[in-house]
Design a protein around this motif. Structure first.
Motif, PDB file in Angstrom:
ATOM      1  N   GLN A 105      -0.408   0.127   6.435  1.00 48.96           N
ATOM      2  CA  GLN A 105      -0.654   1.476   5.931  1.00 48.96           C
ATOM      3  C   GLN A 105      -1.290   2.330   7.032  1.00 48.96           C
ATOM      4  OE1 GLN A 105      -3.834   3.079   5.342  1.00 48.96           O
ATOM      5  NE2 GLN A 105      -2.728   4.926   4.729  1.00 48.96           N
ATOM      6  N   ALA A 148       4.136   0.357   2.610  1.00 51.25           N
ATOM      7  CA  ALA A 148       3.394  -0.488   3.557  1.00 51.25           C
ATOM      8  C   ALA A 148       3.379  -1.887   2.961  1.00 51.25           C
ATOM      9  CB  ALA A 148       1.991   0.046   3.772  1.00 51.25           C
ATOM     10  N   SER A 206      -2.662  -3.184   4.153  1.00 53.47           N
ATOM     11  CA  SER A 206      -3.561  -2.106   4.584  1.00 53.47           C
ATOM     12  C   SER A 206      -3.464  -1.872   6.088  1.00 53.47           C
ATOM     13  CB  SER A 206      -5.003  -2.411   4.181  1.00 53.47           C
ATOM     14  OG  SER A 206      -5.448  -3.626   4.732  1.00 53.47           O
ATOM     15  N   ASN A 244       0.858  -1.191   0.000  1.00 51.72           N
ATOM     16  CA  ASN A 244       0.000   0.000   0.000  1.00 51.72           C
ATOM     17  C   ASN A 244       0.894   1.241   0.000  1.00 51.72           C
ATOM     18  OD1 ASN A 244      -3.177  -0.503   1.799  1.00 51.72           O
ATOM     19  ND2 ASN A 244      -2.360  -1.504  -0.017  1.00 51.72           N
ATOM     20  N   PHE A 245       0.307   2.379  -0.236  1.00 49.20           N
ATOM     21  CA  PHE A 245       0.941   3.679  -0.441  1.00 49.20           C
ATOM     22  C   PHE A 245       1.441   3.780  -1.879  1.00 49.20           C
ATOM     23  CE2 PHE A 245       1.857   3.910   4.315  1.00 49.20           C
ATOM     24  CZ  PHE A 245       1.016   4.982   4.562  1.00 49.20           C
TER      25      PHE A 245
END
Length: 515
Positions: free
Chosen positions: A191, A179, A188, A173-174
């Motif tokens: 994140q 993340a 997540s 993520n990001f």
């Protein structure tokens, strides 16, 4: 007044504290914010305010604060429902955490300040989307370097891994994939752990402050129900309140300024992990990731595309080559409209980013961007070289460091679901990691003509229509799937029409009653 009401009503102080900080001093070198008139006199454009705040900022913030207040109050009422099963309890807890401003250093900013439902859980302030793109943190004169990403469908990302045959990183993520999900096996969840201790976001100096603030929350009992009655059996030091009100980063010689014994530090670490996991559970829920768009209804045989939408979908899967990265599903796949890889599309620099004006120490002595106007975002490559991070995410595999040059200037391929979700038809969203584009038409036109139209400078006549500025960074630029797609204007518009069918919450029209 009871504790729960006090906790919720204090959200209303968000706007007051924000306006006070902006009036008190200011933006990054200690100068007072200019009025829109004086900004215009210096030749600043509508999208580049030269380090100042847009004139409608106060009203926009007030609207977002009111919406956060409403959602938090509604969620408090859900907490009192005794019929919730365990999954419901975890999701309700995650929602409370997401809309609670007390996890910021000045107790003035919830995660949802940058991610509201009405915009697809991304930036809800139009005046910022049009100008600074990034959003202010709990310390209101600090801005990050990128546009807020959407939470919707984020938990579907796999744990970051390198596919050697494909030559790509997949997952995380990001925008820069940092993340990774490596530790919690959930990108997540990791994140969610980033913003609380990021100096330019929620700004806490120590992750233990999240556990401390949680121990004071009116929904502490729900947290203990979900994660254990002993979650907060922690001996807090006498100065914890003062420390947790001191903005990050922590002192260089004291990376964990909340001084705890090893057992209590372990317990606060567990609380921080559970904080992230609960938020991820909420993001996984049908409330955030529902698969209820017109597209989904068409696939289920309950609706039909218009002629223009059908043309756009055919182009998406064919001539425009969109689904080579924004995959719409295959055998055994859910249509998530991303392949979870990263790419450098050659997006021009966005001169309106507030980050360029953070090159000097702020009132607290922190310099967010020492490079100032010379800053260039290295994307995934920067993350792969990161062995120490202000917000906790680091490269988990030393073997990946040598791959960094191949991923400089690359950013994660986002899902296209809810790419057009907005509160009103005229609301302006920003697109790409730096928010350079302000409409889906601009995005599609860029994909189509990047390598065909002549080059120009930012602000030149015809920019984004008949010419494009140079890429911010041409390293590793994708020259295979975009740049000269030979689409007509009609075909560009058809693609935009299809992308709008990916907005969740679509209601199939009721059949007309025959007379």
């Amino acid at each position: 007044m009871n504790k729960t009401k006090s906790y919720a009503m204090s959200n209303r102080n968000l706007a007051v504290s924000l306006f006070g900080l902006l009036a008190f001093g200011a933006l990054f070198g200690g100068s007072k914010p200019q009025s829109s008139a004086s900004a215009a006199n210096e030749g600043q454009s509508a999208t580049n305010l030269g380090g100042q705040m847009p004139p409608s900022f106060d009203q926009d913030v007030a609207r977002v604060v009111a919406e956060v207040d409403r959602i938090e109050a509604d969620t408090f009422s859900q907490m009192d429902q005794t019929t919730l099963d365990h999954q419901g309890q975890v999701r309700t807890l995650g929602k409370l955490l997401l809309f609670d401003k007390h996890f910021s250093v000045n107790q003035n900013e919830a995660c949802s300040f940058c991610h509201t439902p009405e915009t697809g859980f991304t930036g809800p302030i139009q005046s910022l989307n049009e100008t600074t793109v990034s959003y202010p943190g709990s310390v209101r004169t600090r801005f990050s370097n990128r546009k807020p990403q959407s939470y919707m469908y984020a938990p579907f990302a796999p744990v970051l891994h390198y596919n050697a045959l494909q030559g790509d990183f997949v997952g995380g993520n990001f925008w820069d994939m940092r993340a990774s999900g490596y530790r919690l096996q959930s990108p997540s969840a990791e994140q969610a752990q980033g913003p609380p201790t990021n100096p330019v976001e929620m700004g806490l100096p120590d992750s233990a402050c999240v556990a401390y603030r949680l121990s004071k929350a009116p929904y502490r009992k729900l947290f203990e129900t979900v994660w254990g009655a002993d979650s907060f059996t922690i001996q807090w030091p006498r100065d914890v309140e003062k420390i947790c009100a001191t903005p990050a980063p922590p002192p260089q010689n004291d990376s964990h300024p909340v001084h705890l014994n090893s057992a209590d530090r372990t317990r606060t670490d567990h609380v921080y992990d559970e904080f992230g996991v609960a938020i991820s559970a909420y993001e996984f829920s049908p409330e955030v990731s529902p698969f209820t768009s017109k597209y989904d209804n068409v696939q289920a045989g309950k609706e039909q595309f218009t002629q223009q939408e059908k043309l756009g979908y055919d182009l998406f899967r064919g001539k425009a080559r969109c689904n080579e990265c924004h995959r719409d599903g295959g055998p055994g796949e859910e249509p998530l409209f991303t392949d979870f890889t990263a790419s450098n599309l050659g997006v021009p620099r966005n001169p309106g980013l507030q980050l360029y004006y953070e090159g000097r120490p702020d009132q607290l002595g922190y310099t967010a961007n020492p490079a100032g106007d010379a800053y260039v975002d290295a994307g995934v490559g920067f993350f792969l070289r990161t062995l120490q991070s202000d917000s906790g995410q680091i490269d988990p595999d030393s073997e990946w460091i040598k791959l960094a040059p191949k991923f400089d200037a690359k950013f994660q391929v986002p899902t296209l679901r809810n790419v057009d979700m907005r509160p009103t038809a005229t609301f302006v969203k920003a697109y790409m990691h730096n928010g350079y584009f302000k409409s889906l038409k601009e995005v599609v036109h860029f994909y189509n003509t990047r390598d065909v139209l002549p080059k120009c400078k930012a602000g030149d006549p015809g920019e984004k229509i008949s010419c494009w500025p140079e890429p911010e960074d041409a390293t590793n630029m994708n020259k295979r799937q975009l740049g000269n797609l030979k689409l007509t204007d009609e075909e560009e518009n058809a693609l935009v029409a299809f992308l709008k069918t990916l907005t969740d919450g679509y209601k199939v029209p009721s059949p007309r009653t025959t007379k």
